[in-house]
Enzyme design. Structure first.
Site, PDB file in Angstrom:
ATOM      1  N   ARG A 226       0.774  -0.990   0.159  1.00 49.68           N
ATOM      2  CA  ARG A 226       0.097  -0.077   0.042  1.00 49.68           C
ATOM      3  C   ARG A 226       1.197   1.659  -0.080  1.00 49.68           C
ATOM      4  NH1 ARG A 226      -3.511  -3.056  -1.443  1.00 49.68           N
ATOM      5  NH2 ARG A 226      -5.198  -3.326  -1.157  1.00 49.68           N
ATOM      6  N   ASP A 250       5.150   0.162  -7.021  1.00 46.87           N
ATOM      7  CA  ASP A 250       3.412  -0.155  -7.842  1.00 46.87           C
ATOM      8  C   ASP A 250       2.047   0.537  -7.088  1.00 46.87           C
ATOM      9  OD1 ASP A 250       1.891  -1.227  -9.655  1.00 46.87           O
ATOM     10  OD2 ASP A 250       1.982  -3.357  -8.604  1.00 46.87           O
ATOM     11  N   GLU A 255      -3.424   7.357  -5.539  1.00 52.16           N
ATOM     12  CA  GLU A 255      -3.691   6.964  -6.835  1.00 52.16           C
ATOM     13  C   GLU A 255      -4.375   7.351  -7.397  1.00 52.16           C
ATOM     14  OE1 GLU A 255      -3.464   2.856  -5.938  1.00 52.16           O
ATOM     15  OE2 GLU A 255      -1.697   2.391  -5.340  1.00 52.16           O
ATOM     16  N   HIS A 274      -0.130   0.286  -9.953  1.00 49.84           N
ATOM     17  CA  HIS A 274      -0.853  -0.607  -9.327  1.00 49.84           C
ATOM     18  C   HIS A 274      -1.650  -1.298 -10.248  1.00 49.84           C
ATOM     19  CE1 HIS A 274      -2.923  -0.939  -5.255  1.00 49.84           C
ATOM     20  NE2 HIS A 274      -3.003  -1.719  -5.845  1.00 49.84           N
ATOM     21  N   SER A 276       0.129  -4.645 -10.098  1.00 47.08           N
ATOM     22  CA  SER A 276       1.277  -6.265 -10.328  1.00 47.08           C
ATOM     23  C   SER A 276      -0.149  -6.858 -10.395  1.00 47.08           C
ATOM     24  CB  SER A 276       1.965  -6.017  -9.136  1.00 47.08           C
ATOM     25  OG  SER A 276       1.432  -5.920  -7.943  1.00 47.08           O
TER      26      SER A 276
END
Length: 311
Positions: A226, A250, A255, A274, A276
């Site tokens: 996170r 990632d 975000e 984000h 993955s």
């Protein structure tokens, strides 16, 4: 049971779910098609429906998320009283660990830099590179994803230490195991620090200025847990000073990452949006369907549910 499914499933995956709860009525809907009325009629939901739609879902007995994280659903009153909240922990180990491993290896071999040279049509030599063989890797989060990641690093000859919330004895692929309280001792020993932690009060802001200062000079940092784990200004400073050799992210906070964030241009910082996890690796969705099928069958039989969140 009325079961609402908000996942992009194949016919074979739908059949697997329906076999787990024979006699149930299944409704399959895309996220934009899910309405409050559909949610109110559901006894079970498979998928991350918008938390705001759960108000008034008095029939709901199970909310089976398609994510390992569940922080958007733990606020009091979000999940209706009497309903169980279950995560998809265990579905993402392969996908996220492979992404993190590949990102760190790319940084060690300076591949992003060579891609920049390629785009400039420049034939250049960026100098010496590193290897994970023999490296000391610290994995923050020793659950499913962390264990998969430790296995990948161990396979190429790295020595892996895990960190989890409670003290425990190490088991392969981890050589050692510590807790967050051990970070001041463990960080200076690591060539790579890879975080796959959830967002909790104990983890938010852990990777701060002192954290990065304690890391070994020339080491690498990765985060696929996170974004709120990281003090991003402190990370940028550690990269700009050269204290860290590189970072692979990632996840960020917020975000999407704002266009004016210094992370975009920080030296040797590899940022991915984000991705993955999600369903980019097809086996991930198969894993989620397996967990959901198991829990639908358990719900119908009155048996304990897998990955139930303590609310």
């Amino acid at each position: 049971m009325n079961i609402l499914v908000q996942l992009p499933l194949s016919d074979a995956q739908k059949a697997r779910l329906e076999a787990a709860a024979p006699g149930s009525r299944f409704t399959y809907a895309k996220p934009r098609e899910v309405t409050a009325a559909l949610v109110r009629e559901a006894d079970a939901i498979v998928g991350n429906v918008a938390p705001g739609l759960l108000e008034g879902a008095d029939r709901l007995r199970l909310l089976q998320l398609n994510s390992a994280g569940y922080d958007k659903y733990v606020a009091p009153g979000t999940v209706p009283a009497g309903a169980a909240l279950c995560s998809a922990s265990g579905a993402y180990g392969q996908a996220v660990s492979e992404h993190v491993f590949a990102s760190v290896l790319a940084l060690m071999k300076k591949l992003p830099g060579y891609r920049d040279l390629q785009r400039g049509r420049e034939w250049g030599d960026l100098g010496t590179v590193c290897s994970p063989a023999g490296a000391h890797v610290l994995v923050l989060g020793a659950g499913d994803i962390g264990t998969h990641l430790a296995r990948l690093f161990s396979a190429v000859g790295a020595h892996v230490t895990g960190v989890r919330s409670r003290a425990s004895e190490p088991a392969a692929p981890f050589e050692r195991m510590g807790t967050l309280a051990d970070l001041p001792r463990l960080l200076p020993q690591a060539d790579v620090v890879a975080a796959v932690l959830p967002s909790t009060p104990a983890t938010r802001g852990v990777a701060d200025e002192a954290f990065f200062a304690a890391m070994r000079p020339g080491s690498y940092f990765a985060n696929a847990g996170r974004g709120d784990l990281v003090d991003q200004a402190a990370l940028v400073s550690a990269l700009e000073s050269g204290h860290l050799a590189g970072a692979a992210l990632d996840v960020t906070s917020p975000e999407p990452l704002p266009r004016d964030s210094p992370l975009w241009s920080a030296p040797n910082c590899l940022v991915t949006p984000h991705i993955s996890g999600f369903f980019h690796l097809p086996v991930t969705l198969d894993n989620i369907v397996g967990i959901a099928a198991e829990n639908l069958a358990a719900l119908a039989a009155g048996e304990p549910l897998r990955n139930r969140v303590d609310l």
